[in-house]
Structures are given as structure tokens and as C-alpha cells.
Scaffold this motif. Structure first.
Motif, PDB file in Angstrom:
ATOM      1  N   LEU A  15       2.123   3.178   7.514  1.00 20.31           N
ATOM      2  CA  LEU A  15       1.355   4.079   6.635  1.00 20.31           C
ATOM      3  C   LEU A  15       1.073   5.443   7.258  1.00 20.31           C
ATOM      4  O   LEU A  15       0.541   6.342   6.589  1.00 20.31           O
ATOM      5  N   MET A  67       0.845  -1.211   0.000  1.00 23.42           N
ATOM      6  CA  MET A  67       0.000   0.000   0.000  1.00 23.42           C
ATOM      7  C   MET A  67       0.873   1.252   0.000  1.00 23.42           C
ATOM      8  O   MET A  67       0.582   2.237  -0.666  1.00 23.42           O
ATOM      9  N   LYS A  68       1.944   1.186   0.793  1.00 23.10           N
ATOM     10  CA  LYS A  68       2.830   2.352   0.896  1.00 23.10           C
ATOM     11  C   LYS A  68       3.543   2.622  -0.435  1.00 23.10           C
ATOM     12  O   LYS A  68       3.728   3.764  -0.841  1.00 23.10           O
ATOM     13  N   SER A 114      -8.282   9.840  -0.102  1.00 15.82           N
ATOM     14  CA  SER A 114      -7.653   8.531  -0.046  1.00 15.82           C
ATOM     15  C   SER A 114      -8.169   7.713   1.142  1.00 15.82           C
ATOM     16  O   SER A 114      -8.395   6.503   1.045  1.00 15.82           O
ATOM     17  N   LYS A 130      -5.166   4.858   1.007  1.00 17.77           N
ATOM     18  CA  LYS A 130      -4.681   4.616   2.371  1.00 17.77           C
ATOM     19  C   LYS A 130      -5.880   4.527   3.314  1.00 17.77           C
ATOM     20  O   LYS A 130      -6.229   5.462   4.046  1.00 17.77           O
ATOM     21  N   CYS A 145      -3.676   7.381   7.555  1.00 17.90           N
ATOM     22  CA  CYS A 145      -4.357   6.225   6.957  1.00 17.90           C
ATOM     23  C   CYS A 145      -5.710   6.035   7.647  1.00 17.90           C
ATOM     24  O   CYS A 145      -5.794   5.974   8.867  1.00 17.90           O
TER      25      CYS A 145
END
Ligand code: SAH
Ligand code: SF4
Ligand code: F3S
Length: 488
Positions: A341, A296-297, A451, A304, A345
Motif C-alpha cells: 500500500l 484495500m489496494k 484517507s 488507506k 498508508c
């Protein structure tokens, strides 16, 4: 679109139509001159909405157009949910209404699809005389012949559960589409057996869909102008495609021969285009890996945001629920999200109040867990016993309804405070938003999500849906952010 929001059993915070709300979605009109018309209503989770798009595809191929007016339908399908008693009651109530319609239109065929069909099988035909057709989630390919059976004067039932069916080769017909965001089913069923949950019984064994067909669907959507896909499964972290697990026949059809786990799949879909946003749901706390968090990062276009249902903050209750993690394990996963994250996030949860034998202190543990995690939003329910589940067999549903509701209202109040505080932290930030369409309240405003999956509303200026914009956040409520587009 109608929304049936009945009581605190169905509390939705934040975003629209997430899973397990008794939300109704109806198919749009599509008139290509075919002879017969289908009207389909979907209840329950995103998987069900996604299935209705597969059902519509199958029905179109067998000569049906869709209509949003059941009065002009030859066939009416209700794609149903069994997750709580209330969800089933909503469908029964709807069937009463169709009973009245059928008196005027005796030729109208009524079919029950989805989880209630699977749970109750042919019993539904006995209990609800208006029903002609009962079809479980793995039997949709059989719909044309089942409809023909009803045409020839017989009732029809198919509730066979498959170990293999993923409908991988069927292109869903996008219903109620905004043309920007779409769901992609990546797996079906669930092997987890949480003691409160009916899903393993209504959806069968867990199976993963061929990654090649998933990436292809994402590419097609992107080429059609879609800019966000949500990968769907009851437990996406246990997604696994491998030559051993997936049988030879399917492997030969696939172009993928290596083992593909969820982190790999995320990466493959992220690579379709940097302009295509990726979301996914649902993550299981026992299975979410650091590898997924690092993937994801690595990709800016993977949103996120993680839906990580806790259900309870108390280890004894979690054990009774058969969730197979402790409070400490859950906290460790949240700490991993925050450290890999960062604090921005989004994290959301599902919470159940008043599970069997839950004490007041144990309920307090759910509240303190919420304080610790600082969820952006949660879906909150009181426990509803479901026939046939492990909890129904093993434990007494012994928390009085008044106590369940009181605990639930405390959980809701806590979440509202936390949501507001989390949203206030966004004020002053410039965030990227994908525009999904007009805001609900005004045609002068657009809305989309950031996000972290929060809805953001802003004056439309010269922008339109499908565009990415930078929005300066200026205000918020518990559920929504608002601001202004910063012109590039
Ligand atoms: N696969 C997802 C959840 C699917 S069901 C997961 O594991 O998190 C969605 C939510 O409905 C669950 O997370 C749970 O909070 C709620 N739910 C399921 N069964 C329920 C029941 N019997 N009573 C009350 N809520 C229930
Ligand atoms: Fe139900 Fe648990 Fe499976 Fe989620 S993981 S669908 S709650 S059994
Ligand atoms: Fe409901 Fe079935 Fe989804 S029970 S929540 S429609 S998997």
C-alpha cells in the motif's frame, strides 16, 4: 458532547473518539410524542457507541423517545466500559451524581449496560443502590421486559452471553450523527484471550454477522446520504461467515451461502458505491492477511489506514501478553503494508507501558519498534490489572506506578515526535478529504479526514459536509493538518 479526559491513562493522539477512551456520548433529543423518555450515555469503545444505537432502536419500539437532558428522563442508561480500572471509576463517579438526582426524582430508573454490567453482574445492584437494572451486551433484546420488571417494583438483571446474537436484524438509531459517517458492527465478542484484557469475559465468544445484512445496512446508510462507514469488530481479520460455522437457521435467513472472509466482506461493501468510503477497526497483527491488503489496494474507496495495535515491541512481553506474535512477525506485517500500500498508508497502534515483569530494556524495544514503524498516531496506556484476566491470575503486577507512568510518558513523547514528522510529510500534497462538518474552533472552517484518517481543517468557502474535496495541505500540528480546498 462532554469529554472526560482525566490523566495520562487516557492519551489520545490525532482523531476523535476512537476506542477505549473514557469519552462520553449522550443521546440526542428525539421527541415523537411518546410517553416516556430515555437518556443514554456511552463509555468506552466504538462497539459500545454502536450498541447504544441498537439499544435506542429497541427502546423506541417499546415506547421511548430520547432526550439529551437526564433531568427530564424517565429512564437513564449508562453503557459502560471495563477495559481499565479508570473506566470503571468514571462510571462509579457518575452513578454518585445520579444518586443525588434520584433523591429529587425517585421514579427515575437507572440501568447499567455494557461491559461493567457483564463483569459485575448482580453484584452491581448490591454495590450501587441507585442501580435498578443490569444488562449485559448480548441481552439488549430483553430490555423492554426488564424495564417492565422494574416498573413493577423489582430490580432486574440479564447478563446472559450468547454464542449467536449479532443484532443483525435491528436497524440502529443513529445517535450524535453528523449524517456523513457511521459505524457498522460486523462481529461481536473476542476469542483471543490476550492476558491483560477483560473483553473476552465481558463480550463473550467471537461471532460474525451475516454479510448480507452488513451490505444492506451500508446501502441504507448510503441512500440516506452517509458517505463513510467503519466496519467494527475486536478483530476484524477473523471475520468469517460460512455454512459450517453459522448455524442452519441463520443460514436459511441469509442469502449468502459461500464462505465469506474479511477480504471478501470488504470487497462486497466497497462495491455498494465508489462514493462510499470504507474504514475498519481493529486489525490483529496475527491475522491481517496480504489478501486484505490487496483488496484495500484494489478499491480507491477503501481508506488507506490500518489500526494495528502492537501493545509491546518485545517478544518476551508479547508472549506473556498472549498476543501470539513476535516482534519480527509484527515487523513483517508492517513491511507487507508498506510494500503493498506504500508509505502513505496510515498506521496506528495501541501501546501498553509497564506490563507485568517488563524490564527497562524491554520497554526500550517498544520505543525502537515505534521508530521502525513510524505510526501516525497511537493510543497509549499504562497497564491496569483487571480482575479475572489471565495476567491477573498468573503474573504479579510488579511495575511500580511511577515507573509505569515514566515509561508511558516516554512512549507519548516518542509518538508526538513521530506524529509531527509524519504530518509534516503531508505538507505540499493535495489530498482527498470527506467533509464531516464545521471545525471545532470556528464556523468559518470545515473539517474532515483524509484517507489515512488524519483530521484536516480548511476554510469553508461554498462547500458543505458530505462532499469530497481536494485539499492542498499547508501546515500541521501533531494532531491535525490544515490547508485550502483546490476548487475544481
Ligand atoms: N481488540 C483490540 C483492542 C481492544 S481494547 C485489539 O486487539 O487490539 C483496546 C486497547 O486497550 C488494547 O489494544 C490495549 O492497548 C488497551 N488495554 C486493554 N486492556 C488493558 C489493560 N488491562 N491495561 C491497559 N490497557 C489495556
Ligand atoms: Fe482484548 Fe486481545 Fe481480544 Fe483485543 S484481541 S479485545 S486486546 S483479547
Ligand atoms: Fe470497554 Fe467493553 Fe469496549 S471493556 S473497550 S466497552 S468492549
Amino acid at each position: 458532547m462532554n469529554k472526560l479526559i482525566t490523566d495520562i491513562d487516557i492519551i489520545k493522539e490525532g482523531i476523535e473518539e476512537k476506542e477505549t477512551c473514557e469519552t462520553v456520548k449522550v443521546s440526542l433529543d428525539k421527541d415523537t410524542g411518546k410517553e416516556r423518555k430515555l437518556y443514554i450515555e456511552s463509555y468506552g469503545c466504538q462497539m459500545n457507541f454502536s450498541d447504544s444505537e441498537i439499544v435506542t432502536s429497541i427502546m423506541q419500539k417499546s415506547g421511548f423517545d430520547t432526550t439529551s437532558d437526564f433531568n427530564e428522563a424517565d429512564v437513564v442508561f449508562l453503557n459502560t466500559c471495563s477495559i481499565r480500572e479508570k473506566a470503571e471509576q468514571t462510571v462509579r463517579h457518575r452513578l454518585n451524581q445520579f444518586n443525588a438526582v434520584k433523591k429529587r426524582k425517585p421514579d427515575m430508573m437507572v440501568g447499567i449496560l455494557g461491559c461493567m454490567a457483564e463483569r459485575l453482574k448482580s453484584k452491581l445492584l448490591e454495590e450501587e443502590k441507585v442501580v435498578d437494572l443490569v444488562v449485559g451486551p448480548d441481552a439488549y433484546r430483553d430490555l423492554p421486559s426488564l424495564v417492565a420488571q422494574v416498573d413493577s417494583g423489582h430490580k432486574a438483571v440479564n447478563t446472559f452471553l450468547s454464542k449467536e446474537e449479532t443484532y443483525a436484524d435491528i436497524s440502529p438509531v443513529r445517535l450524535n450523527s453528523n449524517g456523513v459517517t457511521a459505524f457498522i458492527s460486523i462481529m461481536r465478542g473476542c476469542d483471543n484471550m490476550c492476558s491483560f484484557c477483560v473483553v473476552p469475559f465481558t463480550r463473550g465468544r467471537e461471532r460474525s454477522r451475516d454479510p448480507h445484512s452488513i451490505v444492506e445496512e451500508a446501502e441504507t446508510l448510503f441512500n440516506q446520504g452517509f458517505r463513510e462507514v467503519t466496519l467494527l469488530g475486536q478483530n476484524v481479520d477473523s471475520y468469517k461467515w460460512s455454512p459450517e460455522i453459522n448455524n442452519k437457521a441463520r443460514l436459511e435467513r441469509s442469502e449468502v451461502s459461500e464462505v465469506v472472509n474479511f477480504a471478501h466482506l470488504l470487497e462486497k461493501v466497497a462495491l455498494v458505491s465508489p462514493e462510499l468510503r470504507i474504514r475498519f477497526s481493529t486489525s490483529h497483527p496475527k491475522d491481517i492477511t496480504d489478501e486484505v491488503l490487496h483488496t484495500m489496494k484494489k478499491y480507491d474507496n477503501i481508506c488507506k489506514y490500518i489500526h494495528l495495535p502492537a501493545q509491546s515491541g518485545n517478544t518476551r512481553v508479547l508472549d506473556l501478553m498472549n498476543r501470539t506474535y513476535t516482534r519480527e512477525w509484527y515487523i513483517n506485517r508492517v513491511d507487507a503494508i508498506r510494500s503493498i500500500l506504500g508509505d502513505s498508508c496510515g498506521i496506528s497502534s495501541d501501546m501498553i507501558a509497564g506490563f507485568c515483569t517488563e524490564t527497562e530494556e524491554e520497554h526500550q524495544d517498544s520505543l525502537t519498534l515505534m521508530d521502525y514503524v513510524q505510526y501516525d498516531f497511537s493510543y497509549m496506556f499504562f497497564y491496569s490489572e483487571r480482575p479475572g484476566t489471565l495476567a491477573a491470575k498468573k503474573y504479579k503486577d510488579d511495575i511500580p506506578l511511577t515507573v509505569k507512568k515514566k515509561r508511558l510518558s516516554e512512549i507519548i513523547a516518542k509518538q508526538q515526535n513521530i506524529s509531527l514528522a509524519r504530518n509534516q510529510m503531508d505538507i505540499g500534497q493535495v489530498q482527498e478529504v470527506l467533509i464531516e462538518g464545521f471545525s471545532k474552533r470556528s464556523d468559518e472552517h470545515l473539517q474532515g479526514r483524509n484517507s489515512a484518517n488524519k483530521v484536516v481543517v480548511f476554510p469553508k468557502k461554498q462547500y458543505q459536509k458530505g462532499q469530497y474535496v481536494q485539499v492542498l495541505i499547508k501546515a500541521c500540528t501533531t494532531a491535525t493538518l490544515s490547508g485550502d480546498i483546490i476548487d475544481q
